[in-house]
Design a protein around this motif. Structure first.
Motif, PDB file in Angstrom:
ATOM      1  N   VAL A 133       3.043 -75.137  16.718  1.00 22.31           N
ATOM      2  CA  VAL A 133       3.274 -75.281  18.097  1.00 22.31           C
ATOM      3  C   VAL A 133       3.863 -74.215  18.651  1.00 22.31           C
ATOM      4  O   VAL A 133       3.501 -73.552  19.744  1.00 22.31           O
ATOM      5  CB  VAL A 133       4.228 -76.643  18.270  1.00 22.31           C
ATOM      6  CG1 VAL A 133       5.014 -76.300  19.716  1.00 22.31           C
ATOM      7  CG2 VAL A 133       3.665 -77.872  18.161  1.00 22.31           C
ATOM      8  N   ILE A 134       4.806 -73.445  18.094  1.00 21.90           N
ATOM      9  CA  ILE A 134       5.452 -72.188  18.401  1.00 21.90           C
ATOM     10  C   ILE A 134       4.169 -71.026  18.645  1.00 21.90           C
ATOM     11  O   ILE A 134       4.243 -70.192  19.576  1.00 21.90           O
ATOM     12  CB  ILE A 134       6.383 -71.613  17.633  1.00 21.90           C
ATOM     13  CG1 ILE A 134       6.155 -71.606  16.344  1.00 21.90           C
ATOM     14  CG2 ILE A 134       7.501 -72.750  17.827  1.00 21.90           C
ATOM     15  CD1 ILE A 134       7.453 -70.738  15.466  1.00 21.90           C
ATOM     16  N   PHE A 135       3.396 -71.024  17.517  1.00 25.74           N
ATOM     17  CA  PHE A 135       2.110 -70.131  17.623  1.00 25.74           C
ATOM     18  C   PHE A 135       1.313 -70.381  18.912  1.00 25.74           C
ATOM     19  O   PHE A 135       1.037 -69.549  19.563  1.00 25.74           O
ATOM     20  CB  PHE A 135       1.218 -70.298  16.532  1.00 25.74           C
ATOM     21  CG  PHE A 135       0.050 -69.452  16.288  1.00 25.74           C
ATOM     22  CD1 PHE A 135       0.223 -67.990  15.953  1.00 25.74           C
ATOM     23  CD2 PHE A 135      -1.229 -69.769  17.005  1.00 25.74           C
ATOM     24  CE1 PHE A 135      -0.934 -67.302  16.094  1.00 25.74           C
ATOM     25  CE2 PHE A 135      -2.146 -68.821  17.067  1.00 25.74           C
ATOM     26  CZ  PHE A 135      -2.191 -67.805  16.401  1.00 25.74           C
ATOM     27  N   VAL A 136       0.919 -71.690  19.097  1.00 29.79           N
ATOM     28  CA  VAL A 136       0.132 -72.116  20.379  1.00 29.79           C
ATOM     29  C   VAL A 136       0.900 -71.750  21.354  1.00 29.79           C
ATOM     30  O   VAL A 136       0.341 -71.184  22.493  1.00 29.79           O
ATOM     31  CB  VAL A 136      -0.353 -73.495  20.180  1.00 29.79           C
ATOM     32  CG1 VAL A 136      -0.911 -73.936  21.578  1.00 29.79           C
ATOM     33  CG2 VAL A 136      -1.417 -73.722  19.123  1.00 29.79           C
ATOM     34  N   ALA A 137       2.151 -71.976  21.716  1.00 30.39           N
ATOM     35  CA  ALA A 137       3.170 -71.862  22.786  1.00 30.39           C
ATOM     36  C   ALA A 137       3.044 -70.403  23.068  1.00 30.39           C
ATOM     37  O   ALA A 137       3.127 -70.015  24.254  1.00 30.39           O
ATOM     38  CB  ALA A 137       4.338 -72.554  22.688  1.00 30.39           C
ATOM     39  N   ILE A 138       3.233 -69.375  22.115  1.00 33.46           N
ATOM     40  CA  ILE A 138       3.673 -68.085  22.351  1.00 33.46           C
ATOM     41  C   ILE A 138       2.119 -67.542  22.886  1.00 33.46           C
ATOM     42  O   ILE A 138       2.030 -66.456  23.748  1.00 33.46           O
ATOM     43  CB  ILE A 138       3.950 -67.208  20.996  1.00 33.46           C
ATOM     44  CG1 ILE A 138       5.455 -67.705  20.910  1.00 33.46           C
ATOM     45  CG2 ILE A 138       3.870 -65.807  21.394  1.00 33.46           C
ATOM     46  CD1 ILE A 138       6.180 -67.262  19.309  1.00 33.46           C
ATOM     47  N   THR A 139       1.094 -67.977  22.322  1.00 35.63           N
ATOM     48  CA  THR A 139      -0.249 -67.376  22.663  1.00 35.63           C
ATOM     49  C   THR A 139      -0.809 -67.917  24.078  1.00 35.63           C
ATOM     50  O   THR A 139      -1.012 -66.765  24.940  1.00 35.63           O
ATOM     51  CB  THR A 139      -1.204 -67.999  21.705  1.00 35.63           C
ATOM     52  OG1 THR A 139      -1.281 -67.763  20.396  1.00 35.63           O
ATOM     53  CG2 THR A 139      -2.629 -67.400  22.249  1.00 35.63           C
ATOM     54  N   ALA A 140      -0.123 -69.144  24.476  1.00 39.57           N
ATOM     55  CA  ALA A 140      -0.607 -69.397  25.745  1.00 39.57           C
ATOM     56  C   ALA A 140       0.522 -68.699  26.787  1.00 39.57           C
ATOM     57  O   ALA A 140       0.101 -68.410  27.841  1.00 39.57           O
ATOM     58  CB  ALA A 140      -0.089 -71.065  25.871  1.00 39.57           C
ATOM     59  N   LEU A 141       1.782 -68.754  26.400  1.00 33.18           N
ATOM     60  CA  LEU A 141       2.691 -67.877  27.295  1.00 33.18           C
ATOM     61  C   LEU A 141       2.231 -66.470  27.505  1.00 33.18           C
ATOM     62  O   LEU A 141       2.348 -66.258  28.675  1.00 33.18           O
ATOM     63  CB  LEU A 141       4.102 -68.039  26.777  1.00 33.18           C
ATOM     64  CG  LEU A 141       5.149 -67.439  27.608  1.00 33.18           C
ATOM     65  CD1 LEU A 141       5.458 -68.258  28.840  1.00 33.18           C
ATOM     66  CD2 LEU A 141       6.673 -67.690  26.747  1.00 33.18           C
TER      67      LEU A 141
END
Length: 566
Positions: free
Chosen positions: A76-84
């Motif tokens: 989740v934090i990988f996806v969140a950082i990539t999206a952010l």
């Protein structure tokens, strides 16, 4: 510096059509054209995968990988950082700006990650400001073959690939709708991802606030914006006065001699390697033979020069730290100067960081003294060169001099001392610390401390010759240094998580008998404070107290000499 050499390349094979004409062939011609939005996502993925392992290591430390929740949190934090981070790229990129913007971003990020990985650097605003104030000489010492290779792999080659890509041309209206859809989608993904693990994520951000300065390239971009905004707001703005009421106390009228006080601001010297503190290597043999007061438990205000120097000369200190206020107000030197004592800043490093604005400042790092200087740097003894002339120019005969050392500024420790000070061996004779053993690094650093000991002893002996003055010297380093403990090198970590090696510093005081008598300071009493915890917060008030300069900004509770006055 490093340079990449190019060599002639044979021409590419060509396909010969049946009609006899020649057509060139390139692998990149087969790559499909990509939209700017897709390029932004690809770039964000590249940054998440190659540039953020320090962040993920810190964020995921001590998690139990036998639990599905740990894997969910990591994903989740990988996806969140990539999206952010892709949101920022969606805003910044268009068909005309995409390639040059990404090129700069890739090159700068490659440099940032090299030093993050090598020295555990956190790119907060303090570190960014420190980098922006780094001069060419300091920067050149950080280049190495390993740096060049890293830049080639993570900066140059990806940039070349970006320039080879073909970007789709989309009508403006459709492109706008697509961009809005991507932005909304990225925002939804970021928010939705965080909500899935909100409790864990909020706990991480609350308990380990510093980890956000490991998210690359957002860390240095955000911090750079803050620094530029702050500096722009303060540009061409006069310092807020704090010295208007400063004046000499009545005791000055009874004194028969002028005063000469030397404050030595050290650089990157840590208490752990200070001989007078009981260190295994005797790195302070000359000071140990002199009548000095060694404060064995001193701490700094910051972990880099850009923070510590303005802070130690301010009324705020670490206990009431406010970076904006510190930089906006006058310093201790302005108070002393307004009271009628001439101040002089003599520098062998990177300037006074604003604390001597409007006062006399001399840069000696480019001096032509062949005995002390080469084409790159000068040894710290250059700070004593020409002192006789400066003393003669002092108004009313009284002079307060700051000597700002180069001292042990890393990683090129081997350049900070003359050959005669190469006592502890073997040494690390390169700025690339990865090529040296821990013993070699420490020995080289200790030789630098040994030279600081020699410089301070020479300063004291010089003051002893000034018999027509009441003389004194105070030395304290701006911050400490990590030498590989816990895998950390150099300095500059956020203060809240900085190891003691970066915050514990040496501090030494010497007074002539004439100074002690004239200013009513008991040397024996001051000596009893040797094992008392002190900090750079004491500097402002202790100097005013010892020099009998009265000001409403003086705080007796922070004056080390307050209980030692006759």
């Amino acid at each position: 510096m490093c340079a990449l050499k190019t060599s002639p390349v044979a021409s590419s094979p060509t396909a010969i059509p049946r009609d006899g004409s020649h057509a060139s062939f390139s692998l990149f011609d087969r790559l499909p054209a990509v939209g700017v939005e897709r390029l932004a996502i690809l770039a964000s993925l590249f940054f998440s995968i190659t540039c953020n392992h320090l962040f993920f290591s810190a964020a995921l430390a001590q998690r139990d990988w036998s639990h599905a929740a740990s894997w969910l949190f990591a994903i989740v934090i990988f996806v969140a950082i990539t999206a952010l981070q892709s949101i920022g790229l969606f805003i910044a990129l268009n068909r005309w700006s995409a390639k040059p913007f990404l090129t700069v971003l890739l090159i700068v990020t490659a440099a940032a990650t090299y030093y993050m990985d090598k020295y555990t650097v956190f790119f907060n605003s303090e570190m960014v400001r420190n980098i922006l104030r780094t001069d060419v000489k300091e920067a050149s010492e950080l280049f190495s073959l390993n740096f060049c290779i890293h830049m080639l792999v993570y900066g140059v080659l990806p940039s070349l690939l970006v320039w080879k890509l073909r970007l789709k041309r989309t009508p403006l209206r459709r492109a706008t709708l697509i961009r809005i859809a991507y932005l909304v989608g990225a925002l939804v993904i970021t928010g939705g991802s965080i909500m899935l693990v909100f409790q864990d994520f909020s706990s991480l951000m609350r308990n380990q606030k510093e980890v956000r300065f490991l998210i690359t390239p957002s860390n240095y971009l955000f911090s750079l914006a803050r620094v530029v905004a702050a500096d722009t707001a303060q540009a061409n703005t006069p310092k807020i006065p704090i010295s208007a009421d400063a004046h000499m106390a009545a005791g000055w009228k009874q004194r028969s001699k002028p005063m000469l006080f030397v404050l030595v601001v050290g650089e990157t010297t840590r208490a752990a390697n200070w001989g007078m503190n009981g260190y295994a290597h005797q790195t302070t043999p000359e000071l140990s033979k002199l009548d000095v007061i060694n404060f064995a438990h001193a701490t700094s205000c910051g972990t880099n020069t850009e923070v510590s120097v303005p802070c130690m000369f301010s009324t705020y200190g670490r206990h009431n730290y406010d970076e904006t206020a510190i930089r906006a107000h006058e310093s201790l030197l302005h108070v002393i100067d307004h009271a009628g004592v001439k101040t002089l800043w003599r520098d062998n490093q990177a300037g006074c960081k604003g604390v001597c604005d409007g006062l006399e400042e001399q840069h000696l790092d480019n001096s032509k003294n062949a005995a002390l200087c080469d084409s790159e740097r000068c040894l710290d003894e250059i700070l004593l060169d020409g002192m006789d002339g400066e003393i003669q120019k002092a108004k009313n005969g009284n002079l307060f001099v700051v000597l700002h050392q180069l001292a042990n500024h890393g990683p090129a420790y081997y350049k900070r001392y003359p050959a005669a000070m190469r006592v502890f061996t073997p040494t690390c004779d390169t700025a690339d610390l990865s090529k040296c053993t821990k013993e070699e690094i420490v020995n080289t650093y200790d030789n630098g401390v040994l030279y600081t000991d020699h410089f301070l002893a020479k300063t004291i002996n010089y003051l002893k010759t000034q018999t027509t003055y009441d003389t004194a010297m105070l030395y304290l380093s701006d911050h400490g240094e990590s030498l590989g403990e816990h895998g950390i090198y150099l300095h500059g970590l956020p203060y809240s998580i900085a190891p003691k090696e970066q915050t514990q510093i040496p501090m030494v005081m010497w007074m002539s008998q004439g100074f002690a008598s004239s200013f009513g300071v008991s040397k024996d009493c001051m000596g009893k404070l040797a094992n008392t915890p002190v900090s750079q917060d004491n500097l402002f008030h202790s100097i005013l107290g010892m020099l009998q300069i009265e000001s409403k900004h003086y705080d007796k509770a922070l004056d080390l000499s307050a209980g030692c006055k006759a």
